[in-house]
Design a protein around this motif. Structure first.
Motif, PDB file in Angstrom:
ATOM      1  N   SER A   1     -13.043  15.185 -15.342  1.00 19.24           N
ATOM      2  CA  SER A   1     -11.930  16.094 -15.602  1.00 19.24           C
ATOM      3  C   SER A   1     -10.595  15.371 -15.453  1.00 19.24           C
ATOM      4  CB  SER A   1     -11.968  17.268 -14.621  1.00 19.24           C
ATOM      5  OG  SER A   1     -10.778  18.030 -14.706  1.00 19.24           O
ATOM      6  N   PRO A   2      -9.706  15.457 -16.438  1.00 20.59           N
ATOM      7  CA  PRO A   2      -8.383  14.832 -16.304  1.00 20.59           C
ATOM      8  C   PRO A   2      -7.561  15.461 -15.180  1.00 20.59           C
ATOM      9  CG  PRO A   2      -8.479  16.211 -18.264  1.00 20.59           C
ATOM     10  CD  PRO A   2      -9.869  16.121 -17.748  1.00 20.59           C
ATOM     11  N   ASN A   3      -7.939  16.685 -14.765  1.00 20.52           N
ATOM     12  CA  ASN A   3      -7.231  17.346 -13.665  1.00 20.52           C
ATOM     13  C   ASN A   3      -7.435  16.614 -12.343  1.00 20.52           C
ATOM     14  OD1 ASN A   3      -6.975  19.222 -15.692  1.00 20.52           O
ATOM     15  ND2 ASN A   3      -8.191  20.806 -14.694  1.00 20.52           N
ATOM     16  N   GLU A   4      -8.478  15.794 -12.259  1.00 24.14           N
ATOM     17  CA  GLU A   4      -8.838  15.153 -10.996  1.00 24.14           C
ATOM     18  C   GLU A   4      -8.808  13.631 -11.074  1.00 24.14           C
ATOM     19  OE1 GLU A   4     -12.571  16.776  -9.727  1.00 24.14           O
ATOM     20  OE2 GLU A   4     -11.766  18.798  -9.466  1.00 24.14           O
ATOM     21  N   GLN A   5      -8.206  13.110 -12.123  1.00 31.43           N
ATOM     22  CA  GLN A   5      -8.091  11.658 -12.271  1.00 31.43           C
ATOM     23  C   GLN A   5      -6.753  11.186 -11.726  1.00 31.43           C
ATOM     24  OE1 GLN A   5     -10.390   9.239 -13.758  1.00 31.43           O
ATOM     25  NE2 GLN A   5     -11.691  10.945 -13.159  1.00 31.43           N
ATOM     26  N   TRP A   6      -6.805  10.309 -10.729  1.00 30.99           N
ATOM     27  CA  TRP A   6      -5.589   9.827 -10.086  1.00 30.99           C
ATOM     28  C   TRP A   6      -5.559   8.301 -10.098  1.00 30.99           C
ATOM     29  CZ3 TRP A   6      -2.449  13.769  -9.439  1.00 30.99           C
ATOM     30  CH2 TRP A   6      -3.007  15.035  -9.271  1.00 30.99           C
ATOM     31  N   LYS A   7      -4.387   7.763 -10.342  1.00 29.11           N
ATOM     32  CA  LYS A   7      -4.200   6.320 -10.336  1.00 29.11           C
ATOM     33  C   LYS A   7      -3.330   5.956  -9.151  1.00 29.11           C
ATOM     34  CE  LYS A   7      -2.689   2.412 -13.167  1.00 29.11           C
ATOM     35  NZ  LYS A   7      -2.104   1.995 -14.467  1.00 29.11           N
ATOM     36  N   LEU A   8      -3.881   5.117  -8.259  1.00 29.13           N
ATOM     37  CA  LEU A   8      -3.178   4.718  -7.055  1.00 29.13           C
ATOM     38  C   LEU A   8      -2.510   3.356  -7.245  1.00 29.13           C
ATOM     39  CD1 LEU A   8      -5.135   6.966  -6.091  1.00 29.13           C
ATOM     40  CD2 LEU A   8      -5.372   5.724  -3.955  1.00 29.13           C
ATOM     41  N   PRO A   9      -1.395   3.119  -6.559  1.00 29.37           N
ATOM     42  CA  PRO A   9      -0.717   1.827  -6.695  1.00 29.37           C
ATOM     43  C   PRO A   9      -1.293   0.770  -5.772  1.00 29.37           C
ATOM     44  CG  PRO A   9       0.567   3.244  -5.275  1.00 29.37           C
ATOM     45  CD  PRO A   9      -0.627   4.065  -5.739  1.00 29.37           C
ATOM     46  N   PHE A  10      -2.301   1.130  -4.964  1.00 26.49           N
ATOM     47  CA  PHE A  10      -2.838   0.203  -3.980  1.00 26.49           C
ATOM     48  C   PHE A  10      -4.348   0.163  -4.050  1.00 26.49           C
ATOM     49  CE2 PHE A  10      -0.603   3.857  -2.042  1.00 26.49           C
ATOM     50  CZ  PHE A  10      -1.643   4.757  -1.972  1.00 26.49           C
TER      51      PHE A  10
ATOM     52  N   TRP B   1       4.016   7.240  -1.683  1.00 34.79           N
ATOM     53  CA  TRP B   1       2.957   7.511  -0.730  1.00 34.79           C
ATOM     54  C   TRP B   1       2.415   6.201  -0.178  1.00 34.79           C
ATOM     55  CZ3 TRP B   1       1.823  12.520   0.562  1.00 34.79           C
ATOM     56  CH2 TRP B   1       2.362  13.504  -0.270  1.00 34.79           C
ATOM     57  N   SER B   2       2.094   6.199   1.096  1.00 30.78           N
ATOM     58  CA  SER B   2       1.432   5.047   1.700  1.00 30.78           C
ATOM     59  C   SER B   2       0.036   5.472   2.125  1.00 30.78           C
ATOM     60  CB  SER B   2       2.217   4.522   2.902  1.00 30.78           C
ATOM     61  OG  SER B   2       2.311   5.509   3.924  1.00 30.78           O
ATOM     62  N   ARG B   3      -0.870   4.531   2.074  1.00 36.22           N
ATOM     63  CA  ARG B   3      -2.251   4.794   2.464  1.00 36.22           C
ATOM     64  C   ARG B   3      -2.468   4.215   3.857  1.00 36.22           C
ATOM     65  NH1 ARG B   3      -7.391   2.468  -0.948  1.00 36.22           N
ATOM     66  NH2 ARG B   3      -9.052   3.036   0.502  1.00 36.22           N
ATOM     67  N   VAL B   4      -2.810   5.065   4.796  1.00 36.80           N
ATOM     68  CA  VAL B   4      -3.082   4.650   6.175  1.00 36.80           C
ATOM     69  C   VAL B   4      -4.471   5.165   6.541  1.00 36.80           C
ATOM     70  CG1 VAL B   4      -2.346   4.754   8.581  1.00 36.80           C
ATOM     71  CG2 VAL B   4      -0.626   4.751   6.755  1.00 36.80           C
ATOM     72  N   GLY B   5      -5.431   4.259   6.572  1.00 37.65           N
ATOM     73  CA  GLY B   5      -6.814   4.685   6.797  1.00 37.65           C
ATOM     74  C   GLY B   5      -7.261   5.611   5.688  1.00 37.65           C
ATOM     75  N   GLN B   6      -7.715   6.819   6.050  1.00 36.10           N
ATOM     76  CA  GLN B   6      -8.133   7.812   5.055  1.00 36.10           C
ATOM     77  C   GLN B   6      -7.050   8.842   4.777  1.00 36.10           C
ATOM     78  OE1 GLN B   6     -12.078   9.078   6.752  1.00 36.10           O
ATOM     79  NE2 GLN B   6     -12.813   8.517   4.728  1.00 36.10           N
TER      80      GLN B   6
ATOM     81  N   LEU C   1       0.849  -1.189   0.000  1.00 30.87           N
ATOM     82  CA  LEU C   1       0.000   0.000   0.000  1.00 30.87           C
ATOM     83  C   LEU C   1       0.887   1.241   0.000  1.00 30.87           C
ATOM     84  CD1 LEU C   1      -2.771  -1.070   2.524  1.00 30.87           C
ATOM     85  CD2 LEU C   1      -2.655  -1.429   0.059  1.00 30.87           C
ATOM     86  N   THR C   2       1.873   1.225  -0.882  1.00 33.35           N
ATOM     87  CA  THR C   2       2.781   2.355  -1.008  1.00 33.35           C
ATOM     88  C   THR C   2       3.261   2.426  -2.450  1.00 33.35           C
ATOM     89  OG1 THR C   2       4.784   3.387  -0.129  1.00 33.35           O
ATOM     90  CG2 THR C   2       4.807   1.011  -0.374  1.00 33.35           C
TER      91      THR C   2
ATOM     92  N   ALA D   1       3.758  10.556   3.213  1.00 35.78           N
ATOM     93  CA  ALA D   1       5.115  10.498   2.685  1.00 35.78           C
ATOM     94  C   ALA D   1       6.032  11.065   3.750  1.00 35.78           C
ATOM     95  CB  ALA D   1       5.228  11.314   1.398  1.00 35.78           C
ATOM     96  N   PHE D   2       7.195  10.457   3.914  1.00 36.02           N
ATOM     97  CA  PHE D   2       8.150  10.877   4.946  1.00 36.02           C
ATOM     98  C   PHE D   2       7.507  10.895   6.337  1.00 36.02           C
ATOM     99  CE2 PHE D   2       9.620  13.231   1.080  1.00 36.02           C
ATOM    100  CZ  PHE D   2      10.772  12.479   0.863  1.00 36.02           C
TER     101      PHE D   2
END
Length: 566
Positions: free
Chosen positions: A557-566, A478-483, A440-441, A487-488
């Protein structure tokens, strides 16, 4: 609709385990004979091509019912699809149906049945049915596109824990008519097996060609298999066992994790490369299955430590057996190090609440009611997901959350460590399959394929978070912890807790405020609930260094499209 009874749940598991152990292996093989009696409707109406295997298919399901405690009603009359009639069935099998087989009223009744928790089994041409009914398309998972001539092919079994596939090896050569589908169902369904297109001619879906899958949909359960064209299929004991498993799953008699699964890395699926054994115990490794043997020991993944992750694995107890999964422990040649420094997620179902299946051993009991509703008894496979986000652990059993635990012990930490499988002792013959993990990172990518980046890799509070060319540095991990996204060791934050459009985003010490909470939407946006606005690239400016902000959510909107690795 009559709700099916679950077998051998709760304290009854100890009785069931003892009985199975006393009766020997044949009793384990017939564990499903203890299913609560239930009713199955087989529907085989055709408005297009008609398969000559339909009578053989109906008889096969009748035979399975006689042997496994369910009653079968077979019909081609669409008038059977009324709310009152469907309420009497735990599962409905669409057996080689084709074309438009239900009118609008009948479709509505079936939709209500599924939304009320009903079960659906689709066999072969069930995917060649009701193309103009969107609900049905979602339920079955994918529609038929084309097929080559009948020939032998190799079915590659990806999930060997589901009751429909646990009896199979990793490769299953058989002869049938092999469907190509209009879409790949993997994003909405859990794929159980695929077709190896190199083993036959006429496949059009490439390296990922799903063939059998399951899913939950609108509170109902769905199972589909592309096999079942030929009459010979229904005399094949392995295919009959697959049908039985699909029926038992959809009827609620057997549990399985049918959530979509993507992005996992295999740690064990036959090869023990990267694993080390400590202690006097050991594991045998046959047919991509690990089985405990001998005295106390631990097989641990020594090749890597893990931080935030989703760990999935399949396990089975033949009888009254004991084992556990250890997480968050340091490297050591002493198996007791995992006990003393990590956490064990228990498998044995016969101990006290804080030491039974789903418990964080000695620290936190599982939700026993949820656990009992999700647990398959001895002789059947189960799937764990251990979701670790920082010091927060969630335990899922067959897709159901049964424990929620946060570490507060300063001498232990879930944030980094190894994972391991326990060999509890002689006679505790627990089996494991398909250990896989998803970190999840990683990078969050967006506009122009660029990454969410901490400017200059600085760690001070208030450091701008920007869009920048992806470069694999720590500033983009980036790691996802809850909501939260971290980073760092700090959080993605809206400066000053502002909620207005164009409020800037920064890195800041994690503090639990609404300015640091983000919802991952299925439409690709990252929404901040406090403001109701989404992470945005201001003005659509894809230049390196553009500081990110929040703005009204516009999913297209492409400005708000995000691809997460987890």
């Amino acid at each position: 609709m009559r709700l099916p009874g679950r077998r051998a749940a709760g304290t009854g598991l100890a009785v069931a385990a003892a009985a199975l152990t006393a009766l020997g292996p044949s009793a384990v093989a017939d564990a499903d004979a203890a299913d609560t009696a239930y009713e199955v409707l087989v529907f085989s109406r055709t408005a297009g091509f008609r398969h000559d295997s339909i009578p053989a298919g109906i008889q096969a399901v009748r035979d399975l019912g006689s042997a496994h405690n369910f009653t079968v009603t077979a019909t081609e009359d669409p008038a059977a699809f009324t709310p009152s009639n469907l309420a009497g069935y735990e599962a409905v099998v669409f057996l080689n149906t084709t074309g438009d087989v239900l009118n609008d009223t009948q479709q509505g009744a079936f939709e209500s049945y599924i939304r009320g928790g009903g079960g659906f089994v689709g066999v072969h041409a069930a995917a060649d049915t009701e193309y103009s009914w969107p609900f049905y398309g979602q339920l079955v998972g994918a529609w038929f596109d084309s097929h080559p001539a009948i020939q032998q092919a190799t079915v590659k079994v990806q999930d060997r824990a589901h009751p429909a596939t646990s009896h199979l090896g990793q490769n299953w050569p058989r002869t049938d008519e092999w469907y190509n589908y209009r879409t790949n169902p993997r994003s909405t369904a859990h794929v159980l097996s695929t077709l190896d297109e190199s083993s036959y001619s006429g496949g059009t879906m490439g390296a990922d060609h799903p063939h059998t899958w399951c899913k939950t949909y609108e509170r109902g359960r769905s199972f589909y298999t592309g096999s079942g064209h030929t009459q010979e299929s229904y005399a094949d004991s392995a295919f009959r066992a697959q049908l039985l498993g699909g029926i038992r799953y959809t009827a609620g008699q057997a549990a399985a994790d049918c959530r979509p699964e993507n992005g996992y890395t295999t740690l064990y699926n036959g090869s023990t490369t990267g694993w080390s054994q400590t202690g006097p115990g050991s594991f045998t490794n046959t047919d991509a299955t690990l089985t405990t043997a001998g005295g106390l020991g631990l097989l641990w993944y020594s090749a890597q430590e893990f931080t935030s992750y989703s760990l999935k694995l399949d396990w089975m107890m033949p009888g009254d057996d004991n084992s556990g999964v250890f997480i968050g422990f340091p490297a050591s040649s002493d198996p007791w190090s995992a006990v003393d420094n990590g956490y064990e997620i228990q498998i044995d179902a016969t101990d006290t609440p804080d030491r039974t299946t789903g418990a964080v051993y000695g620290f936190a009991s599982a939700d026993l009611a949820a656990r009992d509703g999700a647990l398959n008894p001895p002789g059947e496979w189960n799937t764990y997901e251990l979701l670790v986000e920082g010091e927060h652990l969630q335990v899922f059993l067959n897709g159901v959350k049964i424990n929620d635990f946060t570490n507060t012990d300063p001498a232990r930490s879930l944030q980094q460590g190894h994972i391991g499988l326990q060999n509890h002792g002689s006679g505790d013959d627990v089996r494991f399959r398909n250990v896989r993990i998803k970190a999840l990172t990683g990078p969050i990518t967006g506009l122009a394929g660029k990454c969410v980046d901490v400017r200059d890799a600085a760690t001070a509070d208030g450091t701008p978070v920007q869009l920048y060319t992806c470069n694999g540095t720590a500033a983009q991990k980036w790691s996802r912890v809850g909501q939260t996204f971290r980073a760092f060791g700090k959080c993605l934050d809206i400066a000053g807790g502002a909620t207005a459009n164009r409020s800037l985003v920064q890195l800041y010490t994690c503090n639990g405020t609404g300015a640091q909470r983000w919802e991952v939407s299925t439409n690709g946006t990252l929404r901040n609930p406090q403001s109701g606005r989404c992470l945005d690239v201001p003005g659509g400016n894809s230049a390196d260094g553009t500081q990110l902000a929040i703005y009204d959510c516009v999913p297209t909107s492409p400005n708000e499209q995000w691809k997460l690795p987890f």
